[in-house]
Structures are given as C-alpha cells and as structure tokens.
Design a protein around this motif. Structure first.
Motif, PDB file in Angstrom:
ATOM      1  N   GLN A 134       0.833  -1.208   0.000  1.00  0.00           N
ATOM      2  CA  GLN A 134       0.000   0.000   0.000  1.00  0.00           C
ATOM      3  C   GLN A 134       0.865   1.254   0.000  1.00  0.00           C
ATOM      4  OE1 GLN A 134      -2.255  -0.928   3.599  1.00  0.00           O
ATOM      5  NE2 GLN A 134      -4.105  -1.218   2.387  1.00  0.00           N
ATOM      6  N   LEU A 135       1.920   1.253   0.796  1.00  0.00           N
ATOM      7  CA  LEU A 135       2.814   2.402   0.862  1.00  0.00           C
ATOM      8  C   LEU A 135       3.528   2.616  -0.467  1.00  0.00           C
ATOM      9  CD1 LEU A 135       3.825   4.594   2.779  1.00  0.00           C
ATOM     10  CD2 LEU A 135       5.669   3.047   3.472  1.00  0.00           C
ATOM     11  N   SER A 136       3.914   1.518  -1.100  1.00  0.00           N
ATOM     12  CA  SER A 136       4.565   1.612  -2.414  1.00  0.00           C
ATOM     13  C   SER A 136       3.608   2.182  -3.450  1.00  0.00           C
ATOM     14  CB  SER A 136       5.054   0.226  -2.846  1.00  0.00           C
ATOM     15  OG  SER A 136       5.630   0.281  -4.128  1.00  0.00           O
ATOM     16  N   ASP A 137       2.365   1.702  -3.430  1.00  0.00           N
ATOM     17  CA  ASP A 137       1.359   2.208  -4.368  1.00  0.00           C
ATOM     18  C   ASP A 137       1.092   3.687  -4.133  1.00  0.00           C
ATOM     19  OD1 ASP A 137      -0.985   1.794  -6.299  1.00  0.00           O
ATOM     20  OD2 ASP A 137      -2.010   2.527  -4.507  1.00  0.00           O
ATOM     21  N   LEU A 138       0.979   4.074  -2.866  1.00  0.00           N
ATOM     22  CA  LEU A 138       0.738   5.474  -2.532  1.00  0.00           C
ATOM     23  C   LEU A 138       1.901   6.343  -2.978  1.00  0.00           C
ATOM     24  CD1 LEU A 138      -1.019   7.595  -1.087  1.00  0.00           C
ATOM     25  CD2 LEU A 138       0.214   7.048   1.027  1.00  0.00           C
ATOM     26  N   THR A 139       3.127   5.878  -2.765  1.00  0.00           N
ATOM     27  CA  THR A 139       4.311   6.637  -3.142  1.00  0.00           C
ATOM     28  C   THR A 139       4.343   6.896  -4.643  1.00  0.00           C
ATOM     29  OG1 THR A 139       5.575   5.685  -1.312  1.00  0.00           O
ATOM     30  CG2 THR A 139       6.826   6.662  -3.097  1.00  0.00           C
ATOM     31  N   HIS A 140       4.083   5.873  -5.433  1.00  0.00           N
ATOM     32  CA  HIS A 140       4.124   6.040  -6.881  1.00  0.00           C
ATOM     33  C   HIS A 140       2.987   6.933  -7.384  1.00  0.00           C
ATOM     34  CE1 HIS A 140       6.883   2.563  -6.690  1.00  0.00           C
ATOM     35  NE2 HIS A 140       7.370   3.068  -7.800  1.00  0.00           N
ATOM     36  N   SER A 141       1.814   6.831  -6.777  1.00  0.00           N
ATOM     37  CA  SER A 141       0.693   7.679  -7.211  1.00  0.00           C
ATOM     38  C   SER A 141       0.933   9.136  -6.827  1.00  0.00           C
ATOM     39  CB  SER A 141      -0.622   7.172  -6.615  1.00  0.00           C
ATOM     40  OG  SER A 141      -0.628   7.276  -5.201  1.00  0.00           O
ATOM     41  N   ILE A 142       1.548   9.370  -5.661  1.00  0.00           N
ATOM     42  CA  ILE A 142       1.870  10.739  -5.242  1.00  0.00           C
ATOM     43  C   ILE A 142       2.950  11.327  -6.151  1.00  0.00           C
ATOM     44  CG2 ILE A 142       3.041  12.059  -3.422  1.00  0.00           C
ATOM     45  CD1 ILE A 142       1.400  10.549  -1.386  1.00  0.00           C
ATOM     46  N   LEU A 143       3.927  10.503  -6.537  1.00  0.00           N
ATOM     47  CA  LEU A 143       4.963  10.963  -7.469  1.00  0.00           C
ATOM     48  C   LEU A 143       4.334  11.396  -8.782  1.00  0.00           C
ATOM     49  CD1 LEU A 143       7.894  11.343  -8.373  1.00  0.00           C
ATOM     50  CD2 LEU A 143       7.915   8.925  -9.018  1.00  0.00           C
ATOM     51  N   SER A 144       3.400  10.598  -9.289  1.00  0.00           N
ATOM     52  CA  SER A 144       2.724  10.939 -10.541  1.00  0.00           C
ATOM     53  C   SER A 144       1.949  12.241 -10.409  1.00  0.00           C
ATOM     54  CB  SER A 144       1.780   9.798 -10.932  1.00  0.00           C
ATOM     55  OG  SER A 144       1.051  10.118 -12.095  1.00  0.00           O
ATOM     56  N   GLN A 145       1.236  12.405  -9.293  1.00  0.00           N
ATOM     57  CA  GLN A 145       0.473  13.624  -9.073  1.00  0.00           C
ATOM     58  C   GLN A 145       1.392  14.833  -8.924  1.00  0.00           C
ATOM     59  OE1 GLN A 145      -1.529  14.711  -5.220  1.00  0.00           O
ATOM     60  NE2 GLN A 145      -3.375  14.186  -6.374  1.00  0.00           N
ATOM     61  N   THR A 146       2.506  14.664  -8.205  1.00  0.00           N
ATOM     62  CA  THR A 146       3.454  15.761  -8.009  1.00  0.00           C
ATOM     63  C   THR A 146       4.052  16.218  -9.338  1.00  0.00           C
ATOM     64  OG1 THR A 146       4.004  14.970  -5.789  1.00  0.00           O
ATOM     65  CG2 THR A 146       5.585  16.444  -6.845  1.00  0.00           C
ATOM     66  N   LEU A 147       4.438  15.273 -10.186  1.00  0.00           N
ATOM     67  CA  LEU A 147       4.985  15.615 -11.500  1.00  0.00           C
ATOM     68  C   LEU A 147       3.948  16.347 -12.347  1.00  0.00           C
ATOM     69  CD1 LEU A 147       6.991  12.353 -12.336  1.00  0.00           C
ATOM     70  CD2 LEU A 147       7.911  14.583 -11.645  1.00  0.00           C
ATOM     71  N   HIS A 148       2.700  15.911 -12.241  1.00  0.00           N
ATOM     72  CA  HIS A 148       1.616  16.582 -12.970  1.00  0.00           C
ATOM     73  C   HIS A 148       1.461  18.023 -12.507  1.00  0.00           C
ATOM     74  CE1 HIS A 148      -2.239  17.341 -14.850  1.00  0.00           C
ATOM     75  NE2 HIS A 148      -2.800  17.570 -13.680  1.00  0.00           N
ATOM     76  N   HIS A 149       1.522  18.246 -11.196  1.00  0.00           N
ATOM     77  CA  HIS A 149       1.409  19.599 -10.651  1.00  0.00           C
ATOM     78  C   HIS A 149       2.588  20.469 -11.077  1.00  0.00           C
ATOM     79  CE1 HIS A 149      -1.465  18.325  -7.152  1.00  0.00           C
ATOM     80  NE2 HIS A 149      -2.019  18.235  -8.340  1.00  0.00           N
ATOM     81  N   HIS A 150       3.791  19.905 -11.062  1.00  0.00           N
ATOM     82  CA  HIS A 150       4.967  20.657 -11.501  1.00  0.00           C
ATOM     83  C   HIS A 150       4.863  21.042 -12.974  1.00  0.00           C
ATOM     84  CE1 HIS A 150       7.768  19.060  -8.069  1.00  0.00           C
ATOM     85  NE2 HIS A 150       6.972  20.035  -7.677  1.00  0.00           N
ATOM     86  N   HIS A 151       4.344  20.120 -13.782  1.00  0.00           N
ATOM     87  CA  HIS A 151       4.184  20.393 -15.206  1.00  0.00           C
ATOM     88  C   HIS A 151       3.197  21.535 -15.426  1.00  0.00           C
ATOM     89  CE1 HIS A 151       3.821  19.735 -19.518  1.00  0.00           C
ATOM     90  NE2 HIS A 151       2.505  19.664 -19.377  1.00  0.00           N
ATOM     91  N   ARG A 152       2.076  21.524 -14.710  1.00  0.00           N
ATOM     92  CA  ARG A 152       1.081  22.582 -14.869  1.00  0.00           C
ATOM     93  C   ARG A 152       1.653  23.926 -14.425  1.00  0.00           C
ATOM     94  NH1 ARG A 152      -3.743  21.083 -16.506  1.00  0.00           N
ATOM     95  NH2 ARG A 152      -4.422  23.233 -16.166  1.00  0.00           N
ATOM     96  N   LEU A 153       2.375  23.908 -13.304  1.00  0.00           N
ATOM     97  CA  LEU A 153       2.932  25.152 -12.788  1.00  0.00           C
ATOM     98  C   LEU A 153       4.015  25.707 -13.708  1.00  0.00           C
ATOM     99  CD1 LEU A 153       2.668  27.100 -10.436  1.00  0.00           C
ATOM    100  CD2 LEU A 153       4.310  25.717  -9.161  1.00  0.00           C
ATOM    101  N   SER A 154       4.893  24.849 -14.218  1.00  0.00           N
ATOM    102  CA  SER A 154       5.955  25.319 -15.118  1.00  0.00           C
ATOM    103  C   SER A 154       5.379  25.826 -16.434  1.00  0.00           C
ATOM    104  CB  SER A 154       6.971  24.197 -15.377  1.00  0.00           C
ATOM    105  OG  SER A 154       6.359  23.074 -15.975  1.00  0.00           O
ATOM    106  N   SER A 155       4.322  25.194 -16.923  1.00  0.00           N
ATOM    107  CA  SER A 155       3.666  25.664 -18.146  1.00  0.00           C
ATOM    108  C   SER A 155       3.041  27.035 -17.935  1.00  0.00           C
ATOM    109  CB  SER A 155       2.597  24.667 -18.593  1.00  0.00           C
ATOM    110  OG  SER A 155       3.161  23.417 -18.928  1.00  0.00           O
ATOM    111  N   LEU A 156       2.442  27.219 -16.771  1.00  0.00           N
ATOM    112  CA  LEU A 156       1.829  28.500 -16.439  1.00  0.00           C
ATOM    113  C   LEU A 156       2.878  29.609 -16.368  1.00  0.00           C
ATOM    114  CD1 LEU A 156      -0.740  30.033 -15.470  1.00  0.00           C
ATOM    115  CD2 LEU A 156      -0.126  29.372 -13.154  1.00  0.00           C
TER     116      LEU A 156
END
Length: 276
Positions: A20-42
């Motif tokens: 569960q912790l591994s799954d959560l870690t990978h999903s949070i990484l994906s979400q964090t990268l998505h947020h960074h991409h949106r912010l850098s594009s902005l």
C-alpha cells in the motif's frame, strides 16, 4: 505544532502495508509531477501567468481560503485513500488547481523574500520560475524513494492545513453538523436483520433513532461502522448530519471544510495521536 502535524501523518502512514505504501508513493509521485508540469507551463507563458495573477488578485480572502481548502481536500483524499473502503473522488478544476499551486508558490517565495510583492509583476514571474525550477531539481536529486516522495507531499499538506486554519477556514468546524454526501448515502448497503443483535451490539435489536425493534428478516441500512437503522429513519438523519447516531462514525460530506476535518480526524485515529 507543525512538527505534531507532520508526526500525525507519518504515524498514520506507518500503519500501511508495504504494498500500500509503495502504491501510494508512486501515485503521489505521478500527481506531483503533474502539478509541476502545470505550474511550469503557467510560468513559461507571460499571458497565462498574467491571467492567473489577475484571477488571484480578484479573489477575496475567503475565496482564496476555499481555493486552498479544495486543493487540500483533494490531496488529503489522495493521501488517505488506503484508509477508505471505497473513497469518494475529490477533484479540483484545472483553473482552480493552477491558481492554488501559484498561490502556494507565491506564499513560499514571500516567506523567503517579503519584498517580492512590492516588485513589478514582470519580476514575480522570474522569481517564481526560479523557485519552481529549484523545487523540481530538489525532487529529482533525491531520487524516488518513500521519504523523497512522501515528505515534500506531507509538507505541502501541512502548509495548506496551516493556511486554511490561519484564515479561519476550519476554526470551529469540528462538531458542526454537516449533511452526509448523497453519493455516500446512495452507496450504503441494505442488509437483512438476522437475529437479536441489530446494531453491532451497541443498539440491541432497536433502531437507534426511532427506538423500535428491527424485526428479523427486515431490510435495513448498514453504516460502515456496522450499526443498523431503518431506512426511513436514517435517511432524514443523514440529510442533516454525517455521523452515526451510535458511535459518531463520520461519513463523507460535500462540505469542503467538514470533509477536511473528517479526513484529518481519520489520520489522527489511524496514527493513534491526540487532536491538535
């Protein structure tokens, strides 16, 4: 106080099984990268940045608080998804997400450089872009491991929690009655009364609302805490309150601040910590 909040979240996450912790870690990484991409594009587009800043400046403090609250709610729901049997989706519109990410970055930069808001807006974008790049480099240099992914995410949640509480968003919300989410109510199962125990032992054979016996063979509503109630009794109750009449178990609610408090209480319970 901030250390206590970090400790509550970490203690709760420590109860997760390794998969569960591994799954959560990978999903949070994906979400964090998505947020960074949106912010850098902005930040890379002067026109998009100008529109986003104008939108932020047009919002009142209460609307900014709600903006951060919705971002916090989405993040908390993601963080606690393994603690829910069937977590309800918590989404935020792209425009609101961009505004929330930009506002948090502004607060971060302002904390280090209080003079930034007095500078021309053209300099804001330059300073914010540098800060965004530094954050992305920090995350890429520490590698993908539990602490490297989870700790920045926890820090972001604590910052949002402090922002919402600092502006009075969640002050006095605990204990305030809010209706259960219609989606959560619709998802409640119907079960058949089997015998003498009608409420997991706490209520005997009585419905905890009308105090009448629940007859064997009758279809009744079962809450996630396993307490049983007549459907005609529990439905009006849940249109006003999101708690079990017996044990005060909290069902999801559509009230943003009430839902933040519910998920925070869940973290406290899972982590075995006292409320802060």
């Amino acid at each position: 106080m901030e250390q206590e909040e970090h400790a509550i979240i970490i203690a709760a996450l420590s109860t997760l099984a390794p998969p569960q912790l591994s799954d959560l870690t990978h999903s949070i990484l994906s979400q964090t990268l998505h947020h960074h991409h949106r912010l850098s594009s902005l930040l890379s587009s002067p026109s998009s940045f100008s529109l986003a800043i104008h939108h932020l400046q047009s919002l009142s403090l209460s609307h900014k608080t709600l903006l951060i609250a919705n971002h916090l709610l989405s993040s908390l729901n993601h963080l606690t998804r393994h603690f829910h049997p069937q977590p309800l989706p918590a989404t935020i519109k792209h425009r609101d997400l961009d505004a929330a990410l930009l506002l948090l970055l502004l607060c971060d930069v302002h904390q280090e450089n209080p003079e930034i808001l007095a500078a021309p807006r053209s300099e804001w974008r330059e300073v914010l872009s540098k800060r965004c790049s530094d954050i992305m480099l920090d995350h890429s240099s520490i590698g993908v491991y539990y602490g490297g992914v989870l700790l920045p995410y926890i820090e972001m949640i604590v910052r949002c929690w402090k922002f919402v509480n600092g502006t009075g968003g969640c002050v006095g919300k605990e204990g305030r009655e809010v209706a259960a989410s219609p989606a959560a109510v619709v998802a409640l199962p119907t079960v058949e009364v089997k015998g003498g125990g009608g409420g997991g032992g706490d209520g005997g054979g009585e419905c905890g609302i009308c105090k009448e016996n629940m007859r064997r063979g009758r279809d009744v509503c079962e809450l996630p805490c396993k307490h049983l109630f007549h459907w005609m009794c529990i439905l009006p109750w849940l249109t006003k309150r999101n708690t079990c009449p017996y044990c005060r178990f909290e069902l999801p609610t559509e009230d943003a601040f009430g839902e933040i408090q519910r998920l925070w209480n869940l973290l406290i319970k899972k982590g075995g910590a006292e409320h802060v």
